[in-house]
Design an enzyme around this catalytic site. Structure first.
Site, mmCIF file in Angstrom:
data_model
loop_
_atom_site.group_PDB
_atom_site.id
_atom_site.type_symbol
_atom_site.label_atom_id
_atom_site.label_comp_id
_atom_site.label_asym_id
_atom_site.label_seq_id
_atom_site.Cartn_x
_atom_site.Cartn_y
_atom_site.Cartn_z
ATOM 1 N N SER A 84 0.818 -1.218 0.000
ATOM 2 C CA SER A 84 0.000 0.000 0.000
ATOM 3 C C SER A 84 0.851 1.266 0.000
ATOM 4 O O SER A 84 0.338 2.353 -0.257
ATOM 5 C CB SER A 84 -0.933 0.014 1.212
ATOM 6 O OG SER A 84 -0.206 0.179 2.411
ATOM 7 N N LYS A 141 1.546 4.448 6.848
ATOM 8 C CA LYS A 141 0.862 5.367 5.934
ATOM 9 C C LYS A 141 1.559 6.726 5.944
ATOM 10 O O LYS A 141 2.406 7.003 6.788
ATOM 11 C CB LYS A 141 -0.607 5.548 6.349
ATOM 12 C CG LYS A 141 -1.414 4.256 6.404
ATOM 13 C CD LYS A 141 -1.566 3.591 5.044
ATOM 14 C CE LYS A 141 -2.286 2.255 5.152
ATOM 15 N NZ LYS A 141 -2.369 1.554 3.851
#
Length: 232
Positions: A84, A141
Protein backbone atom coordinates in the site's frame (compact mmCIF):
# COMPACT_ATOMS: atom_id res chain seq x y z
CA UNK A 1 84.82 -22.35 75.43
CA UNK A 2 82.93 -25.25 76.93
CA UNK A 3 80.41 -22.86 78.43
CA UNK A 4 79.88 -21.22 75.03
CA UNK A 5 79.28 -24.61 73.40
CA UNK A 6 76.78 -25.48 76.09
CA UNK A 7 74.90 -22.23 75.47
CA UNK A 8 74.83 -22.94 71.73
CA UNK A 9 73.51 -26.44 72.33
CA UNK A 10 70.83 -25.08 74.64
CA UNK A 11 69.73 -22.54 72.00
CA UNK A 12 69.56 -25.24 69.33
CA UNK A 13 67.46 -27.39 71.63
CA UNK A 14 65.09 -24.49 72.30
CA UNK A 15 64.75 -23.76 68.55
CA UNK A 16 64.01 -27.41 67.84
CA UNK A 17 61.50 -27.47 70.66
CA UNK A 18 59.77 -24.34 69.30
CA UNK A 19 59.67 -25.80 65.79
CA UNK A 20 58.32 -29.04 67.15
CA UNK A 21 55.64 -27.13 69.06
CA UNK A 22 54.67 -25.17 65.94
CA UNK A 23 54.50 -28.32 63.83
CA UNK A 24 52.44 -29.98 66.50
CA UNK A 25 50.07 -27.02 66.67
CA UNK A 26 49.78 -26.92 62.87
CA UNK A 27 49.21 -30.63 62.73
CA UNK A 28 46.63 -30.35 65.47
CA UNK A 29 44.87 -27.51 63.60
CA UNK A 30 44.76 -29.54 60.42
CA UNK A 31 43.49 -32.53 62.24
CA UNK A 32 40.76 -30.55 64.00
CA UNK A 33 39.40 -28.93 60.75
CA UNK A 34 35.89 -30.33 60.20
CA UNK A 35 35.58 -32.62 57.23
CA UNK A 36 32.59 -31.63 55.08
CA UNK A 37 30.08 -34.35 54.58
CA UNK A 38 28.79 -35.34 51.17
CA UNK A 39 25.47 -33.74 52.07
CA UNK A 40 27.15 -30.39 52.82
CA UNK A 41 29.13 -30.52 49.58
CA UNK A 42 25.96 -31.17 47.60
CA UNK A 43 24.23 -28.30 49.37
CA UNK A 44 27.08 -25.90 48.54
CA UNK A 45 27.06 -27.04 44.93
CA UNK A 46 23.29 -26.56 44.75
CA UNK A 47 23.55 -23.06 46.28
CA UNK A 48 26.25 -22.12 43.78
CA UNK A 49 24.05 -23.32 40.91
CA UNK A 50 21.07 -21.30 42.15
CA UNK A 51 23.26 -18.21 42.54
CA UNK A 52 24.34 -18.55 38.91
CA UNK A 53 20.73 -19.05 37.79
CA UNK A 54 19.54 -15.95 39.68
CA UNK A 55 22.46 -13.99 38.25
CA UNK A 56 21.45 -14.94 34.69
CA UNK A 57 17.81 -14.14 35.43
CA UNK A 58 18.89 -10.68 36.58
CA UNK A 59 20.88 -10.13 33.38
CA UNK A 60 17.98 -11.28 31.19
CA UNK A 61 15.43 -9.12 33.06
CA UNK A 62 17.69 -6.09 32.73
CA UNK A 63 18.09 -6.71 29.00
CA UNK A 64 14.31 -7.10 28.55
CA UNK A 65 13.59 -3.89 30.49
CA UNK A 66 16.21 -2.02 28.48
CA UNK A 67 14.82 -3.32 25.17
CA UNK A 68 11.28 -2.41 26.26
CA UNK A 69 12.38 1.10 27.20
CA UNK A 70 14.16 1.55 23.86
CA UNK A 71 11.14 0.32 21.89
CA UNK A 72 8.74 2.41 23.95
CA UNK A 73 10.69 5.66 24.01
CA UNK A 74 13.27 5.67 21.23
CA UNK A 75 12.86 3.39 18.21
CA UNK A 76 11.92 -0.03 16.92
CA UNK A 77 12.19 -1.98 13.66
CA UNK A 78 8.98 -2.46 11.65
CA UNK A 79 8.52 -4.87 8.76
CA UNK A 80 6.49 -3.62 5.79
CA UNK A 81 3.63 -6.00 5.06
CA UNK A 82 1.93 -5.39 1.72
CA UNK A 83 2.32 -2.83 -1.05
CA UNK A 84 0.00 0.00 0.00
CA UNK A 85 3.05 2.30 0.26
CA UNK A 86 4.78 1.30 -2.98
CA UNK A 87 6.93 2.51 -4.57
CA UNK A 88 8.12 4.40 -1.48
CA UNK A 89 8.10 1.20 0.59
CA UNK A 90 7.61 -2.32 -0.68
CA UNK A 91 6.61 -5.60 0.91
CA UNK A 92 9.32 -7.17 3.08
CA UNK A 93 11.38 -4.06 3.71
CA UNK A 94 12.31 -3.23 7.30
CA UNK A 95 12.21 0.34 8.56
CA UNK A 96 13.41 1.98 11.75
CA UNK A 97 10.54 3.91 13.32
CA UNK A 98 11.45 6.52 15.93
CA UNK A 99 9.31 7.71 18.86
CA UNK A 100 10.55 11.13 20.16
CA UNK A 101 8.76 13.33 17.61
CA UNK A 102 5.52 11.41 18.10
CA UNK A 103 5.79 11.71 21.89
CA UNK A 104 6.37 15.46 21.53
CA UNK A 105 3.46 15.80 19.10
CA UNK A 106 5.88 17.21 16.53
CA UNK A 107 4.40 15.80 13.32
CA UNK A 108 4.28 17.45 9.91
CA UNK A 109 2.70 17.01 6.49
CA UNK A 110 4.27 14.20 4.50
CA UNK A 111 5.62 12.23 7.46
CA UNK A 112 5.43 8.46 7.08
CA UNK A 113 3.97 7.11 10.30
CA UNK A 114 3.23 3.82 11.99
CA UNK A 115 -0.37 3.94 13.20
CA UNK A 116 -3.38 1.96 14.38
CA UNK A 117 -6.87 2.23 12.95
CA UNK A 118 -10.10 2.79 14.88
CA UNK A 119 -11.93 -0.42 15.79
CA UNK A 120 -9.14 -2.49 14.28
CA UNK A 121 -7.35 -3.58 17.46
CA UNK A 122 -9.89 -5.98 18.92
CA UNK A 123 -10.64 -9.51 17.76
CA UNK A 124 -13.22 -12.03 18.91
CA UNK A 125 -12.66 -15.77 19.12
CA UNK A 126 -15.33 -18.30 19.98
CA UNK A 127 -14.34 -21.28 22.13
CA UNK A 128 -17.74 -22.05 23.56
CA UNK A 129 -17.96 -18.46 24.76
CA UNK A 130 -16.98 -15.19 23.12
CA UNK A 131 -13.59 -13.89 24.14
CA UNK A 132 -12.34 -10.45 23.12
CA UNK A 133 -8.65 -9.69 23.14
CA UNK A 134 -6.60 -6.71 22.01
CA UNK A 135 -4.38 -7.04 18.95
CA UNK A 136 -2.65 -3.84 17.86
CA UNK A 137 -2.34 -4.09 14.09
CA UNK A 138 0.17 -1.55 12.80
CA UNK A 139 -0.21 0.23 9.46
CA UNK A 140 2.37 2.30 7.60
CA UNK A 141 0.86 5.37 5.93
CA UNK A 142 1.68 8.93 4.94
CA UNK A 143 0.35 11.80 7.02
CA UNK A 144 -1.29 14.16 4.52
CA UNK A 145 -3.41 16.44 6.72
CA UNK A 146 -3.19 17.65 10.33
CA UNK A 147 -5.75 18.92 12.86
CA UNK A 148 -7.44 22.10 11.63
CA UNK A 149 -6.55 21.47 7.98
CA UNK A 150 -9.12 21.55 5.21
CA UNK A 151 -8.78 18.49 3.01
CA UNK A 152 -10.36 17.47 -0.29
CA UNK A 153 -9.53 14.95 -3.00
CA UNK A 154 -10.78 15.69 -6.50
CA UNK A 155 -10.28 12.99 -9.14
CA UNK A 156 -7.27 11.70 -7.23
CA UNK A 157 -5.68 15.13 -6.73
CA UNK A 158 -5.01 16.05 -3.08
CA UNK A 159 -5.91 19.53 -1.85
CA UNK A 160 -4.90 20.69 1.64
CA UNK A 161 -6.11 24.10 2.78
CA UNK A 162 -7.44 24.59 -0.76
CA UNK A 163 -3.99 24.20 -2.32
CA UNK A 164 -2.96 21.39 -4.64
CA UNK A 165 -0.29 19.18 -3.05
CA UNK A 166 2.46 18.10 -5.42
CA UNK A 167 3.03 14.42 -4.65
CA UNK A 168 5.97 13.28 -6.76
CA UNK A 169 6.22 10.07 -4.70
CA UNK A 170 2.92 8.73 -6.11
CA UNK A 171 3.50 5.93 -8.61
CA UNK A 172 0.00 4.42 -8.64
CA UNK A 173 -2.69 7.09 -8.84
CA UNK A 174 -6.39 6.76 -8.17
CA UNK A 175 -9.28 8.82 -9.52
CA UNK A 176 -11.14 8.49 -6.23
CA UNK A 177 -12.54 11.70 -4.73
CA UNK A 178 -13.16 12.75 -1.13
CA UNK A 179 -15.51 15.57 -0.11
CA UNK A 180 -14.03 18.78 1.28
CA UNK A 181 -14.00 18.91 5.07
CA UNK A 182 -12.18 20.53 7.99
CA UNK A 183 -10.36 18.22 10.38
CA UNK A 184 -11.09 18.46 14.10
CA UNK A 185 -8.68 19.24 16.95
CA UNK A 186 -7.35 15.69 17.14
CA UNK A 187 -7.95 14.35 13.64
CA UNK A 188 -5.19 13.20 11.29
CA UNK A 189 -5.71 12.08 7.70
CA UNK A 190 -3.45 9.28 6.43
CA UNK A 191 -3.12 7.65 3.01
CA UNK A 192 -0.91 5.06 1.37
CA UNK A 193 1.33 6.15 -1.49
CA UNK A 194 -0.19 3.40 -3.63
CA UNK A 195 -3.47 5.30 -3.91
CA UNK A 196 -5.02 2.66 -6.14
CA UNK A 197 -4.50 -0.07 -3.52
CA UNK A 198 -4.51 1.37 -0.02
CA UNK A 199 -7.01 1.03 2.81
CA UNK A 200 -6.76 4.37 4.62
CA UNK A 201 -8.60 7.47 5.85
CA UNK A 202 -10.58 7.68 2.60
CA UNK A 203 -12.45 4.53 3.63
CA UNK A 204 -15.60 4.89 5.71
CA UNK A 205 -14.62 2.08 8.06
CA UNK A 206 -11.30 3.79 8.80
CA UNK A 207 -11.71 7.55 8.58
CA UNK A 208 -9.40 9.93 10.39
CA UNK A 209 -7.18 8.78 13.24
CA UNK A 210 -6.35 10.46 16.55
CA UNK A 211 -2.92 11.29 17.97
CA UNK A 212 -2.96 8.31 20.35
CA UNK A 213 -3.19 6.01 17.32
CA UNK A 214 0.09 7.29 15.89
CA UNK A 215 2.85 5.08 17.23
CA UNK A 216 6.06 6.15 15.52
CA UNK A 217 7.67 8.05 12.66
CA UNK A 218 9.35 5.92 9.97
CA UNK A 219 12.85 7.32 9.40
CA UNK A 220 15.09 4.84 7.57
CA UNK A 221 14.91 1.67 5.53
CA UNK A 222 17.56 -0.71 6.88
CA UNK A 223 16.74 -3.87 4.91
CA UNK A 224 17.39 -5.10 2.22
CA UNK A 225 20.93 -3.83 2.60
CA UNK A 226 21.16 -2.71 -1.02
CA UNK A 227 18.14 -0.41 -0.47
CA UNK A 228 19.21 1.33 2.76
CA UNK A 229 17.96 4.92 2.63
CA UNK A 230 16.39 7.78 4.54
CA UNK A 231 12.63 8.38 4.30
CA UNK A 232 12.76 12.11 5.12
Amino acid sequence: MTEQNNNTENLNKEDKANESTKEGAFSQTKETEPVKSEKQLKKEKRNKLWNEIFSWIGVICTAVLLATAIRGLLAEPIRVDGNSMSETLVDGEIVIATKPRVLRGDLKHGDIVICHYPRRNEKTINIGTKLNFRVDTAFIKRLVALPGDTIAIIDGELFVNDKLVEEDYIAHKSLQSYPRRVLGDDEYFVMGDNRANSHDSRSRNVGTISSDMIVAHAKWVIYPFDRIRSLD
